[in-house]
Scaffold this motif. Structure first.
Motif, PDB file in Angstrom:
ATOM      1  N   GLU A   9     -28.763 -26.728  33.083  1.00  0.00           N
ATOM      2  CA  GLU A   9     -30.149 -26.936  33.473  1.00  0.00           C
ATOM      3  C   GLU A   9     -30.759 -25.592  33.865  1.00  0.00           C
ATOM      4  OE1 GLU A   9     -32.056 -29.388  36.961  1.00  0.00           O
ATOM      5  OE2 GLU A   9     -31.402 -30.743  35.349  1.00  0.00           O
ATOM      6  N   LYS A  11     -34.419 -23.738  35.251  1.00  0.00           N
ATOM      7  CA  LYS A  11     -35.756 -23.935  35.826  1.00  0.00           C
ATOM      8  C   LYS A  11     -36.529 -22.635  35.689  1.00  0.00           C
ATOM      9  CE  LYS A  11     -37.958 -25.676  40.070  1.00  0.00           C
ATOM     10  NZ  LYS A  11     -39.191 -25.916  39.442  1.00  0.00           N
ATOM     11  N   ASP A  14     -42.383 -24.222  37.212  1.00  0.00           N
ATOM     12  CA  ASP A  14     -42.315 -25.650  37.527  1.00  0.00           C
ATOM     13  C   ASP A  14     -41.592 -26.449  36.458  1.00  0.00           C
ATOM     14  OD1 ASP A  14     -43.713 -25.272  39.893  1.00  0.00           O
ATOM     15  OD2 ASP A  14     -45.665 -25.635  38.952  1.00  0.00           O
ATOM     16  N   ASP A  15     -41.230 -25.794  35.353  1.00  0.00           N
ATOM     17  CA  ASP A  15     -40.607 -26.502  34.227  1.00  0.00           C
ATOM     18  C   ASP A  15     -39.094 -26.504  34.323  1.00  0.00           C
ATOM     19  OD1 ASP A  15     -43.014 -27.125  32.701  1.00  0.00           O
ATOM     20  OD2 ASP A  15     -43.176 -24.962  32.403  1.00  0.00           O
ATOM     21  N   VAL A  16     -38.504 -27.634  33.936  1.00  0.00           N
ATOM     22  CA  VAL A  16     -37.053 -27.788  33.920  1.00  0.00           C
ATOM     23  C   VAL A  16     -36.632 -28.021  32.470  1.00  0.00           C
ATOM     24  CG1 VAL A  16     -35.092 -29.163  34.719  1.00  0.00           C
ATOM     25  CG2 VAL A  16     -37.058 -28.771  36.231  1.00  0.00           C
ATOM     26  N   SER A 174     -36.246 -18.087  38.827  1.00  0.00           N
ATOM     27  CA  SER A 174     -36.163 -19.329  38.060  1.00  0.00           C
ATOM     28  C   SER A 174     -34.714 -19.598  37.692  1.00  0.00           C
ATOM     29  CB  SER A 174     -37.030 -19.233  36.816  1.00  0.00           C
ATOM     30  OG  SER A 174     -36.672 -18.102  36.056  1.00  0.00           O
TER      31      SER A 174
END
Length: 176
Positions: A9, A11, A14-16, A174
């Protein structure tokens, strides 16, 4: 059908995103194409950095900006838009990358990162798209934890490779 590969995952802002490790033959193909792009580009950057930078202080912001400027100038002569687009398309392959979006019912779910999703997510955020590509590269080529044929000292050295500070700062904000 490829059923293996670890999922990571990522990040960015704000996007994952979820990144699936490439299958071995696809990873080799992508690496072969990327090395045709990256090797001349790195040569240009290193040449730009080495020219007239011998007396520069890497702790001095002005000197660092000059070094980066020289490197980017040489990079501009070695990589064009077509090559950069090819590299990003290879790394951002929708079969291996998904983005979490909000559905019409208000629930968030992952969808493939196809061209439409790329256009929506990265509109006005091209640097974030490059940061994601770098993270995908790291997932597929810089995980030395499973290597058995490379001496441990070499593995440790390769694992300590650092991004340029401006990209490292973006990557740290991020983190995966």
């Amino acid at each position: 059908m490829w059923t293996g590969g670890k999922f990571t995952e990522v990040k960015i802002g704000d996007d994952v995103f979820t990144v699936r490790q490439f299958p071995p033959f696809y990873a080799i193909r992508v690496l072969g194409e990327l090395q045709k792009i990256i090797t001349p580009a790195l040569g240009g950057v290193l040449k730009g950095i080495s020219e007239n930078n011998g007396d520069m202080d890497t702790e001095n912001l002005g000197d660092m900006l000059q070094i980066i400027s020289n490197g980017l100038e040489k990079l501009a002569y070695t990589i064009d838009g077509d090559k950069l687009e090819l590299a990003l398309k290879l790394l951002l392959d929708e079969k291996y990358v998904a983005v979490k979006i909000e559905k019409s019912n208000g629930k968030k779910d992952f969808i493939r990162l196809d061209e439409g999703a790329i256009n929506e997510v990265f509109e006005g955020r091209i640097i974030d798209m490059i940061v994601l590509a770098i993270k995908i590269f790291k997932v597929n080529y810089l995980d030395f934890s499973q290597l058995s044929s490379v001496p441990i000292g070499v593995q440790k050295t390769l694992a300590e490779i650092k991004l340029p500070s401006f990209l490292a700062q973006q990557a740290n904000t991020s983190e995966m």
